[in-house]
Design an enzyme around this catalytic site. Structure first.
Site, PDB file in Angstrom:
ATOM      1  N   ALA A   1     -14.432 -33.809  43.735  1.00  0.00           N
ATOM      2  CA  ALA A   1     -14.689 -33.389  42.375  1.00  0.00           C
ATOM      3  C   ALA A   1     -14.040 -31.852  42.242  1.00  0.00           C
ATOM      4  CB  ALA A   1     -16.210 -32.853  42.570  1.00  0.00           C
ATOM      5  N   PRO A   2     -13.691 -31.549  40.960  1.00  0.00           N
ATOM      6  CA  PRO A   2     -14.358 -32.386  39.684  1.00  0.00           C
ATOM      7  C   PRO A   2     -13.318 -33.208  39.178  1.00  0.00           C
ATOM      8  CG  PRO A   2     -13.415 -30.030  39.093  1.00  0.00           C
ATOM      9  CD  PRO A   2     -13.198 -30.062  40.588  1.00  0.00           C
TER      10      PRO A   2
ATOM     11  N   ASP B   1      -7.842 -33.121  49.305  1.00  0.00           N
ATOM     12  CA  ASP B   1      -7.695 -31.699  48.591  1.00  0.00           C
ATOM     13  C   ASP B   1      -8.886 -30.852  48.900  1.00  0.00           C
ATOM     14  OD1 ASP B   1      -6.624 -29.971  46.601  1.00  0.00           O
ATOM     15  OD2 ASP B   1      -7.738 -30.910  45.153  1.00  0.00           O
TER      16      ASP B   1
ATOM     17  N   CYS C   1     -12.151 -35.386  49.073  1.00  0.00           N
ATOM     18  CA  CYS C   1     -12.803 -34.203  48.416  1.00  0.00           C
ATOM     19  C   CYS C   1     -12.625 -34.050  47.129  1.00  0.00           C
ATOM     20  CB  CYS C   1     -12.716 -33.031  49.174  1.00  0.00           C
ATOM     21  SG  CYS C   1     -12.714 -33.003  50.980  1.00  0.00           S
TER      22      CYS C   1
ATOM     23  N   CYS D   1      -4.762 -25.036  47.280  1.00  0.00           N
ATOM     24  CA  CYS D   1      -4.633 -24.180  46.214  1.00  0.00           C
ATOM     25  C   CYS D   1      -4.818 -22.747  46.666  1.00  0.00           C
ATOM     26  CB  CYS D   1      -5.189 -24.092  44.765  1.00  0.00           C
ATOM     27  SG  CYS D   1      -6.942 -23.923  45.083  1.00  0.00           S
TER      28      CYS D   1
ATOM     29  N   ASP E   1     -17.531 -36.596  47.461  1.00  0.00           N
ATOM     30  CA  ASP E   1     -17.546 -35.040  47.296  1.00  0.00           C
ATOM     31  C   ASP E   1     -19.051 -34.798  47.975  1.00  0.00           C
ATOM     32  OD1 ASP E   1     -15.748 -32.688  46.067  1.00  0.00           O
ATOM     33  OD2 ASP E   1     -17.912 -32.195  46.296  1.00  0.00           O
TER      34      ASP E   1
HETATM   35  N1  SAM Z   1      -9.600 -32.558  44.448  1.00  0.00           N
HETATM   36  C1  SAM Z   1     -10.571 -31.802  43.255  1.00  0.00           C
HETATM   37  C2  SAM Z   1      -9.683 -31.966  41.932  1.00  0.00           C
HETATM   38  O1  SAM Z   1      -8.572 -32.140  41.825  1.00  0.00           O
HETATM   39  O2  SAM Z   1     -10.591 -31.797  40.929  1.00  0.00           O
HETATM   40  C3  SAM Z   1     -10.720 -30.398  43.738  1.00  0.00           C
HETATM   41  C4  SAM Z   1     -11.492 -30.370  45.273  1.00  0.00           C
HETATM   42  S1  SAM Z   1     -12.063 -28.853  45.628  1.00  0.00           S
HETATM   43  C5  SAM Z   1     -10.533 -28.008  46.070  1.00  0.00           C
HETATM   44  C6  SAM Z   1     -12.621 -29.017  47.173  1.00  0.00           C
HETATM   45  C7  SAM Z   1     -13.870 -29.959  47.079  1.00  0.00           C
HETATM   46  O3  SAM Z   1     -14.250 -30.487  48.432  1.00  0.00           O
HETATM   47  C8  SAM Z   1     -15.219 -29.350  46.316  1.00  0.00           C
HETATM   48  O4  SAM Z   1     -15.379 -29.986  45.506  1.00  0.00           O
HETATM   49  C9  SAM Z   1     -16.083 -29.469  47.479  1.00  0.00           C
HETATM   50  O5  SAM Z   1     -17.425 -29.683  47.112  1.00  0.00           O
HETATM   51  C10 SAM Z   1     -15.491 -30.703  48.500  1.00  0.00           C
HETATM   52  N2  SAM Z   1     -15.930 -30.617  49.837  1.00  0.00           N
HETATM   53  C11 SAM Z   1     -16.232 -29.526  50.755  1.00  0.00           C
HETATM   54  N3  SAM Z   1     -16.524 -29.989  52.014  1.00  0.00           N
HETATM   55  C12 SAM Z   1     -16.585 -31.430  52.045  1.00  0.00           C
HETATM   56  C13 SAM Z   1     -16.839 -32.503  52.780  1.00  0.00           C
HETATM   57  N4  SAM Z   1     -17.149 -32.278  53.940  1.00  0.00           N
HETATM   58  N5  SAM Z   1     -17.057 -33.773  52.188  1.00  0.00           N
HETATM   59  C14 SAM Z   1     -16.730 -34.016  51.197  1.00  0.00           C
HETATM   60  N6  SAM Z   1     -16.258 -33.076  50.326  1.00  0.00           N
HETATM   61  C15 SAM Z   1     -16.261 -31.741  50.364  1.00  0.00           C
END
Ligand code: SAM
Length: 422
Positions: free
Chosen positions: A228-229, A297, A226, A352, A250
């Site tokens: 992004a960003p 994450d 997961c 977080c 993502d």
């Molecule tokens: N790890 C990232 C960083 O350090 O920049 C932050 C990640 S953020 C907490 C959680 C991410 O999970 C979001 O961008 C969201 O779009 C993505 N997400 C949620 N469900 C998901 C899924 N089923 N598969 C892939 N990504 C997913």
């Protein structure tokens, strides 16, 4: 004009509890997300003062603007860069200039404060006064050059100590995370050459922990599930010296495109990003089944960060029991899925969030369901540990971070390792 309109829309949605500032900013399609985010957050810091000013100056009367438009315009005129547009908005603010200035002066006299910053509500101060953490992007530069660069810019290097005690124009090296620098919270380096070149990356210390704990060696095969960003993805690439392979998934296309630009700027060459639901990435697919390391994450309540923003927005939505339950079920599902990848030896799970249900709770459930994995002690020298209970004594193998103790955002990290008999 457009910036103010979009910022006002976001403020309204935040009031209506329709999402977090960060997500709404990214989803707004306004191209300068950072500028938009900063405007909304800054406006919220002064919200109570601005509301008082809007009432005393009768800013909404006869101007046909909404309360939220008034908030951003009054903020930028009184505390920001001055209203940076022409047209209707400029006319309105120009015609009320003297009333706005007098109202602000009066409030400062009443509250016995000299500077505008002193007007920021007490509960916001802790949020925004965490030190500034800068990760040196070792893909493009090195620690010695960066230390020398800031010395030449007039900053004084101080030996590693208590981050929250750092003074203006000082900088220090973090004692826990390699290549992380700490500056005073008021330091603004957004226009700095090194930042523009991608050689330094703003990244809270806690958010550097997942990649550091996973520590894939150069040549490793890694999945960032997961991603992004992408701050953690670029950190992983740094640790791997751009050598090996990272698949970064993502589900959110817009966030992924922000990540792609960020990774390009950071000189990341070993990553392939894909707009995909990680739950649909098959662990038997030969493209991914080789993965030995996974960083997970996933979406969380954001209560470690948003909890403090909640104080600004009066938004307790992110903490509702139902929401936490549904998030923790999602987190468990995605963690269970990640643990199915046949070659994975190490997996880091992070959030977080400060809620036990999303943290130790999810980790315990995942261990119960995946007995071929065990929890290892993440950064054993780190004092702030996860919650250990009679049902889950291993909770203390996890890491917790919080603003008061660690001068970071609220954060949680757990390290899973495949049992050696496997
Ligand atoms: N790890 C990232 C960083 O350090 O920049 C932050 C990640 S953020 C907490 C959680 C991410 O999970 C979001 O961008 C969201 O779009 C993505 N997400 C949620 N469900 C998901 C899924 N089923 N598969 C892939 N990504 C997913």
């Amino acid at each position: 004009m457009v910036l103010y309109k979009v910022a006002a829309e976001i403020l309204q949605k935040v009031d209506e509890k329709k999402g977090s500032i960060k997500t709404l900013s990214i989803e707004s399609k306004y191209k300068n997300i950072k500028q938009l985010y900063a405007l909304v957050v800054e406006t919220l810091k002064y919200k109570s003062v601005l509301e008082e000013i809007i009432v005393t100056t009768k800013l909404l009367q006869g101007t046909h603007i909404s309360k939220h438009e008034a908030l951003v315009l009054a903020y930028d005129y009184l505390f920001g860069r001055g209203v940076q547009c022409g047209g209707r908005y400029k006319k309105i603010i120009h015609s009320r200039k003297s009333q706005l200035n007098s109202a602000l002066t009066l409030i400062k006299v009443k509250r016995k404060v000299k500077s505008n910053r002193e007007l920021i509500a007490e509960n916001c101060k802790a949020t925004f006064q965490l030190p500034k953490y800068l990760r040196i992007n070792t893909l493009l530069t090195n620690k010695e050059d960066v230390l020398e660069y800031f010395r030449k810019k007039g900053y004084t290097f101080v030996s590693p100590g208590v981050a929250s005690e750092i003074q203006k124009k000082e900088y220090m090296i973090d004692g826990d995370i390699p290549n992380l620098l700490i500056f005073h919270h008021s330091t603004d380096l957004h226009n700095d050459r090194l930042y523009k070149m991608g050689e330094i990356i703003f990244q809270d210390k806690a958010s550097c922990m997942p990649a550091y704990v996973l520590s894939p060696k150069p040549g490793s095969f890694v999945i960032d599930a997961c991603a992004a960003p992408g701050n953690k993805t670029s950190h992983l690439a740094s640790l791997m010296s751009n050598n090996g392979k990272i698949f970064a998934f993502d589900i959110n296309v817009q966030r992924l495109s922000v990540m792609d630009s960020m990774l390009l700027k950071a000189g990341v060459l070993c990553c392939e990003s894909q707009a995909r639901d990680f739950l649909k990435v098959n662990h038997d697919d030969p493209r991914y089944s080789k993965a030995t390391h996974i960083l997970l994450d996933p979406s969380c309540s954001g209560s470690g960060i948003a909890g403090r923003l909640n104080k600004l927005t009066d938004d307790d939505n992110s903490n509702s029991e139902k929401r936490i339950e549904s998030l923790s079920n999602f987190q468990l599902k995605v963690l269970n899925h990640a643990l199915q990848f046949p070659k994975v030896s190490k997996l880091v799970y992070s959030t977080c969030s400060v809620h036990e249900e999303e943290n130790e709770g999810v980790v315990k459930r995942a261990l119960d369901e995946n007995q071929n994995f065990q929890l290892s002690s993440a950064m054993p020298g780190w004092g702030n540990r996860g919650i250990a209970s009679a049902e889950f004594p291993d909770g203390s193998k996890c890491i917790r971070c919080d603003p008061e103790t660690n001068a970071t955002n609220g954060f949680f990290v757990a390290l899973f390792e495949r049992k050696s008999s496997e």
